[in-house]
Write an enzyme that holds these catalytic residues in place. Structure first.
Site, PDB file in Angstrom:
ATOM      1  N   HIS A  85     -22.942 -57.961  18.937  1.00 47.83           N
ATOM      2  CA  HIS A  85     -23.723 -57.164  19.881  1.00 47.83           C
ATOM      3  C   HIS A  85     -22.893 -56.032  20.463  1.00 47.83           C
ATOM      4  CE1 HIS A  85     -22.272 -60.047  23.177  1.00 47.83           C
ATOM      5  NE2 HIS A  85     -22.007 -58.858  23.699  1.00 47.83           N
ATOM      6  N   ASP A 141     -25.051 -51.583  30.552  1.00 51.14           N
ATOM      7  CA  ASP A 141     -25.926 -52.714  30.862  1.00 51.14           C
ATOM      8  C   ASP A 141     -25.646 -53.293  32.232  1.00 51.14           C
ATOM      9  OD1 ASP A 141     -23.436 -53.949  30.248  1.00 51.14           O
ATOM     10  OD2 ASP A 141     -24.073 -54.261  28.183  1.00 51.14           O
ATOM     11  N   ASN A 152     -20.926 -61.966  18.261  1.00 46.13           N
ATOM     12  CA  ASN A 152     -22.047 -61.998  17.317  1.00 46.13           C
ATOM     13  C   ASN A 152     -22.458 -60.591  16.866  1.00 46.13           C
ATOM     14  OD1 ASN A 152     -23.301 -61.024  19.593  1.00 46.13           O
ATOM     15  ND2 ASN A 152     -24.809 -62.681  19.761  1.00 46.13           N
TER      16      ASN A 152
END
Length: 254
Positions: free
Chosen positions: A137, A67, A135
């Site tokens: 991800h 990313d 969370n």
């Protein structure tokens, strides 16, 4: 899924680095999926050390980063392009033409995502390194009712931006969007290496590895992959005793 727990995070980094280095030693033209954040830094340090000992070359390796922040040029200090140069590429012989990172500053993000997916189709990933967000991800694939399969632009959750604020001068400086490799692309990797350390990750480790498979916890989809290795320190794995027992591995050299 193979889960290994170590006493210290330094041992986790050592073992993770050796797994990556072994992949390159066995296949000098390997395709590696790389990650950023705090967790991989120790891994990359060991890879750099190996290179400096001249025990391994990376010149024929192809890499794809998971990313990049949207809106940050590669030259920005907190871009993941800068991170990779700072922690790995700038200290080794990786060929810049073979190192791929999404262009967060692209004029046409949709076209950038499509081009990245085309490169991934041409160069299937042999080993994908992953960290784990609080969370659940992986990459920047945030929890939701559905998850995108290919590379896409994502709106970052507040919790993710708060977790990454420590790298910026102020929380408000953390970009609100990112370009990320999709879950489908990650799961196409021939092998996946998930590395997690720290007591603050224990609950999400449990949810990801021993909970239900759900898009509300993107990392839980790793349970569907046939070749996943998970490396944890004692703190991160403390809620998995019923799954992997109380023992820890010892690892002292790379």
């Amino acid at each position: 899924m193979q889960i290994k727990r170590f006493e210290r995070k330094e041992e986790v980094a050592l073992h993770a680095a050796e797994l990556i280095l072994n992949t390159v030693a066995e296949r000098p033209d390997a395709v590696l999926g790389l990650a950023t954040g705090s967790t991989p830094i120790g891994i990359y340090e060991k890879m750099v050390e190996s290179y400096r000992r001249r025990s391994l070359s990376f010149r024929s390796v192809t890499t794809f980063n998971l990313d990049e922040y949207a809106g940050l040029p590669a030259s920005h200090e907190q871009s993941y392009a800068s991170y990779m140069t700072r922690h790995l590429f700038g200290h080794t012989d990786f060929d810049p033409s073979r190192t791929h990172i999404p262009n967060g500053d692209a004029d046409d993000p949709a076209a950038e995502c499509a081009a990245y997916d085309e490169l991934l189709r041409k160069h299937p990933i042999d080993l994908q390194l992953l960290g784990l967000g609080h969370n659940g991800h992986i990459g920047f694939n945030e929890p939701g009712s559905a998850l995108a399969g290919g590379t896409h632009v994502v709106e970052l959750k507040l919790a993710t931006r708060e977790a990454n604020a420590r790298f910026f001068t102020a929380p408000s400086k953390v970009p609100a969007r990112a370009i990320t490799m999709g879950i489908g692309s990650i799961l196409k990797s021939r092998a996946i290496l998930l590395v997690v350390t720290g007591p603050d990750k224990a609950e999400i480790v449990r949810e990801s590895l021993a909970g239900p498979i759900t898009t509300a916890c993107p990392a839980s989809l790793l349970q569907t992959h046939a070749n996943v290795t998970v490396l944890l320190d004692r703190d991160a794995g403390r809620k998995l005793n019923d799954v992997i027992g109380n023992g820890v591995h010892s690892y002292n050299e790379c």
